[in-house]
Design a protein around this motif. Structure first.
Motif, PDB file in Angstrom:
ATOM      1  N   ASP A 129      -4.630  -0.415  -0.190  1.00 56.78           N
ATOM      2  CA  ASP A 129      -5.188   0.279  -1.344  1.00 56.78           C
ATOM      3  C   ASP A 129      -4.090   1.112  -2.011  1.00 56.78           C
ATOM      4  O   ASP A 129      -3.304   1.763  -1.325  1.00 56.78           O
ATOM      5  N   SER A 152       1.456   8.795  -2.328  1.00 60.56           N
ATOM      6  CA  SER A 152       0.672   7.562  -2.308  1.00 60.56           C
ATOM      7  C   SER A 152       1.475   6.403  -2.878  1.00 60.56           C
ATOM      8  O   SER A 152       2.464   6.571  -3.602  1.00 60.56           O
ATOM      9  N   ARG A 154       0.343   4.500  -5.136  1.00 54.31           N
ATOM     10  CA  ARG A 154       0.103   4.570  -6.581  1.00 54.31           C
ATOM     11  C   ARG A 154       1.118   5.485  -7.259  1.00 54.31           C
ATOM     12  O   ARG A 154       1.648   5.157  -8.326  1.00 54.31           O
TER      13      ARG A 154
END
Length: 469
Positions: A129, A152, A154
């Motif tokens: 994820d 993260s 991201r």
């Protein structure tokens, strides 16, 4: 899109795609070697990597990321107290062990898993994820043990995509640098950047000017100490004329070094700004101007503001100095196990307090004055940026290095005190030299001539040590 999107999909088997010192591998073989490491890490949530400047470190970090683990780089020169704190605080379950890595003994050392570059695997591990943790990077403040900044996947991807846009960074580039692989600059930008964008990578090992010259990179990363040494060797500097972009970061690039590089290499360096907690947030652009002493404009998805001591926004007039605050896609998720530090680092309306003092011009260009704790000097009712005084000192032909701090003064509150490395210099001469360039109140009240300035692994002057003296 996978974090390491180029590495994930490439079929490029050129043998020199990634080179560290005198050892190289292709993209495909790097992926297969890292997949073998990832096979060994199934189920591990956090993985520590002794971050030597080696091909094993690259493979180990990539293997951890392919396995979906949070990678914890450990500085190879960390003392036993710092090393044990990182291993214990991070909760690392596995220690990847390159052959030349330092031996980690003691109760805090997790079980070792070897990084063997001869092993290969064709396993395709599922992409985690984007919100999953990619890295836990330990950063030191002014007090206490280092804190683990949780970054993260991201945030890392957003940072690298923003820099690819700002620097026109493409698979056609060859990135050359010699930065440590346990910081944002050397690891996130300098290793994960090529693996996401597709540029070849040549880590030159020890960052000597002649090694930068021989690497023949189109894109070169360095810190001011490296660029200063390159500028001092004209032959090495002129060899960089074939580059496309020179990038400086991790500390302010002195204006005399900027000018010397521009003259010798034909390139005005790109400067950028960031922190472990925010990754890179502000940068000059490849297709725009490069102004000495400034770090450009916010990257896509990043917002900035400058506030006064009450938290009120200051005007973007290029003069008003205040704390730089940041928000956007590149910010970290928080400090590991430190909710108190998290709360102190954020404003009530969600901005991250950088602790850096800056000004922003009407055109959005940022100038970093320095750390609020050491680089904003409050003297006799004036607010003085240490960097401006340092640049004035560095304009003297006999000054090689300069650092300015505020030290206690019974009448002024703080006085401007300069530490200078140079030849044949006198205190009164340097004070008068600055007073002829800047406002009188900005001149140093005291100049201390020293043999060297204390620096950390990234070449930043450790001003807190100077101030303590």
């Amino acid at each position: 899109m996978p974090l390491l999107s180029w590495l994930d999909g490439t079929t490029d088997e050129r043998p020199d795609a990634v080179r560290v010192d005198d050892r190289a591998t292709s993209w495909v073989e790097l992926r297969r070697a890292a997949a073998a490491v990832a096979d060994d890490l199934r189920g591990a949530g956090r993985v520590a990597v002794p971050a030597t400047a080696s091909l094993e470190t690259v493979v180990g970090v990539v293997g951890g990321l392919l396995a979906g683990a949070a990678v914890v780089p450990v500085p190879p020169d960390a003392g036993p107290v710092e090393r044990d704190h990182i291993l214990r605080d991070s909760g690392a379950e596995v220690l990847l062990t390159p052959p030349d890595a330092p031996t980690f003994d003691g109760a805090t050392a997790p079980p070792p898993v070897p990084v063997d570059l001869r092993r290969r695997s064709d396993t395709r591990h599922p992409e985690p994820d984007p919100a999953a943790t990619a890295l836990i990077l330990y950063t030191s403040g002014t007090t206490g043990a280092p804190k683990g900044a949780v970054l993260s996947r991201r945030a890392v991807a957003a940072c690298l995509d923003g820099l690819a846009d700002a620097w026109a960074w493409t698979p056609d580039d060859l990135l050359a640098h010699g930065l440590p692989l346990f910081h944002v600059h050397g690891l996130v930008l300098g290793v994960l950047g090529p693996l996401r964008i597709g540029s070849r990578l040549h880590h030159v090992g020890r960052p000597r000017p002649e090694r930068y010259a021989a690497a023949a990179g189109s894109l070169c990363f360095g810190v001011p100490t490296i660029w200063s040494r390159i500028a001092a060797q004209p032959a090495a500097a002129r060899a960089l004329r074939g580059a496309r972009l020179l990038v400086s970061g991790s500390a302010a690039l002195p204006e005399p070094v900027f000018a010397a590089l521009a003259g010798l290499t034909g390139h005005r360096p790109v400067e950028r700004y960031g922190m472990t907690e925010t990754l890179i947030t502000v940068s000059a652009r490849a297709d725009g101007p490069r102004r000495p002493g400034t770090v450009g404009v916010p990257l896509p998805g990043v917002r900035t503001r400058v506030v006064d001591e009450r938290g009120e926004p200051l005007p973007a007039d290029g003069d008003a100095m205040g704390e730089l605050q940041v928000r956007g896609d590149t910010l970290f998720d928080g400090y590991l196990h430190r909710p108190d530090a998290d709360a102190a680092s954020r404003t009530a309306d969600g901005w991250f307090r950088t602790g850096d003092v800056a000004t922003v011009g009407p055109d959005g260009w940022h100038r970093i004055v320095g750390r609020a704790a050491t680089d904003l000097i409050k003297s006799g009712g004036y607010r003085i940026g240490a960097g401006e005084v340092e640049d004035a000192l560095l304009a003297h032909p006999g000054v090689r290095e300069a650092a300015v701090v505020g030290t206690p003064h019974p009448d002024l509150g703080q006085q401007v005190t300069a530490y200078v490395v140079g030849d044949g210099l006198g205190e009164a001469e340097l004070i008068d030299f600055v007073a002829r360039q800047l406002s009188t109140h900005k001149r140093p009240r005291q100049v201390r001539l020293v043999d060297a300035l204390p620096r950390n692994a990234m070449g930043k002057v450790q001003k807190s040590r100077l101030a303590q003296e």
